[in-house]
Motif scaffolding. Structure first.
Motif, PDB file in Angstrom:
ATOM      1  N   THR A 128      -5.908 -22.468 -11.166  1.00 19.88           N
ATOM      2  CA  THR A 128      -4.453 -22.344 -11.088  1.00 19.88           C
ATOM      3  C   THR A 128      -3.863 -23.556 -10.387  1.00 19.88           C
ATOM      4  O   THR A 128      -4.336 -23.958  -9.321  1.00 19.88           O
TER       5      THR A 128
ATOM      6  N   ASP B 286       8.144 -15.822 -10.465  1.00 15.21           N
ATOM      7  CA  ASP B 286       7.229 -16.911 -10.166  1.00 15.21           C
ATOM      8  C   ASP B 286       6.802 -17.632 -11.440  1.00 15.21           C
ATOM      9  O   ASP B 286       6.966 -17.124 -12.549  1.00 15.21           O
TER      10      ASP B 286
ATOM     11  N   GLY C 235       0.031 -25.724  -9.573  1.00 13.13           N
ATOM     12  CA  GLY C 235       1.488 -25.745  -9.634  1.00 13.13           C
ATOM     13  C   GLY C 235       2.155 -24.408  -9.426  1.00 13.13           C
ATOM     14  O   GLY C 235       3.264 -24.198  -9.931  1.00 13.13           O
ATOM     15  N   TYR C 236       1.543 -23.468  -8.688  1.00 14.99           N
ATOM     16  CA  TYR C 236       2.175 -22.161  -8.477  1.00 14.99           C
ATOM     17  C   TYR C 236       3.435 -22.319  -7.629  1.00 14.99           C
ATOM     18  O   TYR C 236       3.449 -23.056  -6.639  1.00 14.99           O
ATOM     19  N   MET C 237       4.507 -21.614  -8.008  1.00 12.82           N
ATOM     20  CA  MET C 237       5.742 -21.664  -7.231  1.00 12.82           C
ATOM     21  C   MET C 237       6.552 -20.391  -7.419  1.00 12.82           C
ATOM     22  O   MET C 237       6.463 -19.721  -8.453  1.00 12.82           O
ATOM     23  N   LYS C 238       7.301 -20.037  -6.404  1.00 15.56           N
ATOM     24  CA  LYS C 238       8.300 -18.988  -6.517  1.00 15.56           C
ATOM     25  C   LYS C 238       9.535 -19.571  -7.208  1.00 15.56           C
ATOM     26  O   LYS C 238       9.885 -20.730  -6.997  1.00 15.56           O
TER      27      LYS C 238
ATOM     28  N   ARG D  84       0.909 -22.430 -19.282  1.00 14.00           N
ATOM     29  CA  ARG D  84       2.058 -22.344 -18.385  1.00 14.00           C
ATOM     30  C   ARG D  84       2.646 -20.945 -18.481  1.00 14.00           C
ATOM     31  O   ARG D  84       2.874 -20.432 -19.576  1.00 14.00           O
ATOM     32  N   TYR D  85       2.891 -20.314 -17.334  1.00 15.42           N
ATOM     33  CA  TYR D  85       3.378 -18.942 -17.296  1.00 15.42           C
ATOM     34  C   TYR D  85       4.671 -18.871 -16.486  1.00 15.42           C
ATOM     35  O   TYR D  85       4.814 -19.514 -15.447  1.00 15.42           O
TER      36      TYR D  85
ATOM     37  N   TRP E 193       3.629 -20.595 -12.839  1.00 12.25           N
ATOM     38  CA  TRP E 193       2.386 -21.279 -12.491  1.00 12.25           C
ATOM     39  C   TRP E 193       1.713 -21.805 -13.756  1.00 12.25           C
ATOM     40  O   TRP E 193       2.088 -21.467 -14.873  1.00 12.25           O
TER      41      TRP E 193
ATOM     42  N   THR F 206      -2.346 -23.007 -15.451  1.00 17.31           N
ATOM     43  CA  THR F 206      -3.808 -22.943 -15.323  1.00 17.31           C
ATOM     44  C   THR F 206      -4.437 -23.989 -16.228  1.00 17.31           C
ATOM     45  O   THR F 206      -3.896 -24.348 -17.276  1.00 17.31           O
TER      46      THR F 206
ATOM     47  N   ILE G  77       6.539 -27.808 -13.728  1.00 17.68           N
ATOM     48  CA  ILE G  77       5.207 -27.542 -13.194  1.00 17.68           C
ATOM     49  C   ILE G  77       4.315 -28.748 -13.472  1.00 17.68           C
ATOM     50  O   ILE G  77       4.274 -29.261 -14.588  1.00 17.68           O
TER      51      ILE G  77
END
Length: 412
Positions: free
Chosen positions: A250, A234, A252-255, A194-195, A236, A238, A297
């Motif tokens: 990748t 942001d 659950g990417y979100m701003k 998680r980032y 996201w 992986t 996420i």
């Protein structure tokens, strides 16, 4: 003045290169949200329990309340650098852990712009993430690690419009990233990451009102406020099968805008100073985390994640026996404590911590520079179920440089 601008510019470049992970927190609880939060306290203030909202001293930098910048000595340029060393011990049932961390904590500078107008710039930690732990799961093992944090590069001004009242504001660039990794070894080896990457702005406004009930006594009442705001950046996650040599997927990417918010923060404090030797202060900080938006996420966080409102009470005292006496009498002695109801919520359990600290200021010979040494003990736990108990022993070392750069020597 040109040489001062060059020095300030060079130091700003150094500050920008300072990363958010300079101060290392070692706590499993830092995997939640944005990690363990800081309150912009310097080494001196941490020795007094983290007070500063009503602190007013022209020879000490106080980032906690920008209104204090108006009191900077007219002939000096101040800068303060702090280092931190942390030993921590944790207990979870019969399991015990030990961690050692530390590094650069903050760099701040303060100087006068005009009569009754002061300014400050620097980098201070906003939050920190750091942990390593693991254990057995059904048919396998899992290990979890986290690192990173957020920092604030700030610039602020403080102004005294009339005697007794000071107002100020800090504008800051909030930057940094956090990484949380979970590796699972079972029928297959899978890594979940998680980032969080933040590039944002923040602000704080403050005021202080000082009055003298007697010739040697001074009382200061202080207040600070930071508005609720949307975050920018942001986040996201992986997922990767370690056994397969291919790029991680990748998910659950979100701003952050529209999904993450910083809560409104309120602070009040009162201090009492006698004969410029004894100082006593008490503070209260409140943050409305329960009303701040936070979107988990997928695959990485509980979809029902929620935060508690954070509040913290602090109190501290400092004493200098005699500013013109022997060396031991010119030293400043400090002590203080705090109690913090944190914003984190672990399956319905609240995270809390409390601590006490002591500190000493050692005047450098033949200069106004001060070396500050502090020792702080903290205990973190959860209620109503005590999941993991943590104890910390922090050693802080800071140097408060006070140079008379604005003094003009007369030519004889």
């Amino acid at each position: 003045m040109k040489s001062i601008k060059l020095i300030v510019s060079a130091m700003l470049l150094t500050l920008v290169g300072t990363t958010a992970s300079a101060q290392t927190i070692t706590s499993p609880y830092s995997r939640l949200g944005m990690g363990i939060l800081g309150d912009n306290a310097t080494g001196i203030q941490r020795s007094m329990g983290g007070v500063g909202i009503a602190m007013q001293n022209g020879r000490q930098i106080n980032v906690m309340n920008p209104a204090s910048y108006s009191q900077v000595d007219s002939l000096t340029f101040l800068w303060d650098i702090g280092l931190d060393l942390t030993n921590s011990w944790s207990t979870e049932g019969s399991k015990h852990g030990y961690n050692l961390g530390g590094g650069l904590d903050y760099i701040t500078m303060e100087f006068r712009l005009a009569k009754n107008l002061g300014a400050a710039i620097g980098v201070v930690p906003f939050s920190s993430v750091g942990y390593t732990f693991g254990g057995e799961i059904e048919n396998g093992l899992d290990s979890r690690t986290g690192s990173g944090g957020l920092s604030e590069l700030f610039a602020g001004v403080g102004y005294q419009p009339f005697k007794g009242l000071s107002i100020g504001t800090n504008f800051s660039y909030l930057f940094g990233s956090t990484t949380n990794i979970t590796a699972v070894s079972s029928t297959s080896n899978t890594q979940f990451s998680r980032y969080l990457n933040v590039k944002d702005w923040n602000m704080k406004v403050g005021l202080q009102y000082a009055f003298m009930p007697s010739r040697k006594s001074k009382v200061v009442i202080g207040a600070t406020y930071s508005p609720k705001k949307a975050m920018h950046g942001d986040a996201w996650g992986t997922i990767a099968d370690i056994d397969l040599d291919k790029k991680a997927d990748t998910v659950g990417y979100m701003k952050l805008k529209g999904n993450y918010e910083l809560p409104a923060t309120y602070g009040v404090g009162v201090s009492y100073t006698y004969d410029n030797r004894l100082n006593i202060e008490a503070d209260y900080i409140y943050q409305q985390w329960s009303k701040a938006k936070y979107t988990p996420i997928d695959y990485f966080e509980d979809p029902n994640t929620k935060w508690n409102d954070r509040w913290k009470v602090s109190a501290g005292v400092s004493y200098t026996p005699d500013h013109r006496g022997s060396y031991l009498k010119r030293m400043t002695y400090r002590m203080g404590g705090f109690y913090n109801n944190d914003y984190m919520n672990v399956n319905g359990n609240k995270v809390r911590d409390y601590g006490v600290g002591i500190g000493f200021s050692f005047p450098a010979l033949n200069t106004k520079t001060i070396v500050n040494l502090g020792v702080e003990w903290k205990h973190r736990y959860t209620v109503p179920v005590n999941l993991i108990k943590e104890d910390y022993l922090n050693i802080t070392l800071s140097v408060n440089f006070n140079e008379m750069w604005f003094w003009k020597n007369k030519i004889r």
